[in-house]
Motif scaffolding. Structure first.
Motif, short mmCIF file in Angstrom:
data_model
loop_
_atom_site.label_atom_id
_atom_site.label_comp_id
_atom_site.label_asym_id
_atom_site.label_seq_id
_atom_site.Cartn_x
_atom_site.Cartn_y
_atom_site.Cartn_z
N PRO A 11 0.82 -1.29 -0.18
CA PRO A 11 0.04 -0.03 -0.06
C PRO A 11 0.79 1.05 -0.03
CG PRO A 11 -0.10 -1.00 2.09
CD PRO A 11 0.97 -2.03 1.28
N VAL A 12 0.29 2.24 -0.80
CA VAL A 12 1.30 3.38 -1.09
C VAL A 12 0.01 4.54 -1.09
CG1 VAL A 12 2.56 4.97 -2.38
CG2 VAL A 12 3.21 2.56 -1.84
N GLN A 32 10.70 7.58 1.36
CA GLN A 32 10.80 7.89 2.91
C GLN A 32 9.83 8.38 3.70
OE1 GLN A 32 13.35 6.19 4.52
NE2 GLN A 32 13.67 5.18 2.67
N GLU A 33 9.18 9.45 2.99
CA GLU A 33 8.13 10.44 3.55
C GLU A 33 6.94 9.50 3.85
OE1 GLU A 33 5.96 14.66 2.53
OE2 GLU A 33 7.39 13.63 1.09
N ARG A 34 6.22 9.61 4.95
CA ARG A 34 5.24 8.75 5.26
C ARG A 34 3.97 9.65 5.78
NH1 ARG A 34 6.31 3.80 5.36
NH2 ARG A 34 4.61 2.82 6.59
N PRO A 44 3.78 5.03 3.08
CA PRO A 44 4.47 5.81 2.12
C PRO A 44 3.77 6.91 1.20
CG PRO A 44 5.31 3.48 2.07
CD PRO A 44 3.74 3.49 2.64
N LEU A 45 4.30 8.04 1.06
CA LEU A 45 3.75 8.92 0.35
C LEU A 45 4.48 9.22 -0.94
CD1 LEU A 45 1.66 11.44 0.03
CD2 LEU A 45 3.39 12.62 1.38
N ILE A 46 3.98 9.17 -2.07
CA ILE A 46 4.54 9.78 -3.30
C ILE A 46 3.71 10.85 -3.69
CG2 ILE A 46 5.16 9.02 -5.60
CD1 ILE A 46 6.39 7.24 -3.64
N VAL A 47 4.36 11.86 -4.04
CA VAL A 47 3.82 12.97 -4.62
C VAL A 47 3.85 13.25 -6.04
CG1 VAL A 47 3.75 15.61 -4.48
CG2 VAL A 47 4.11 14.41 -2.39
#
Length: 86
Positions: A11-12, A32-34, A44-47
């Protein structure tokens, strides 16, 4: 599948940079950002720059020009050179 050669699939959360819209899905991408999700878990957060929340095709911001308009624009710009200069 051959074991040990595939990336982890989990999950992302993806966030649209321009609208701030977020959605939870599964992906091999990681960061690395959550971010804390509404279910209380951290993912994990993907922008990303563009999602369906900001793309003109999905938001209705796309302008449609008819074929006749394109032909007339071409003829105004280049004349009738396409027909051999007549």
């Amino acid at each position: 599948m051959k074991p040990g050669i595939h990336p982890a699939y989990g999950p992302v959360v993806f966030r649209d940079r321009s609208t701030g819209t977020q959605f939870l899905t599964r992906s091999t991408a990681t960061s690395q950002e959550r971010v804390e999700w509404s279910d209380g878990n951290s993912y994990p957060l993907i922008v990303v720059d563009v999602t369906s929340a900001s793309h003109p095709f999905w938001t209705g911001g796309r302008q449609v020009m008819d074929t006749q308009g394109r032909v007339e624009k071409f003829r105004r710009r280049y004349g009738d050179r396409a027909r051999g200069g007549q």
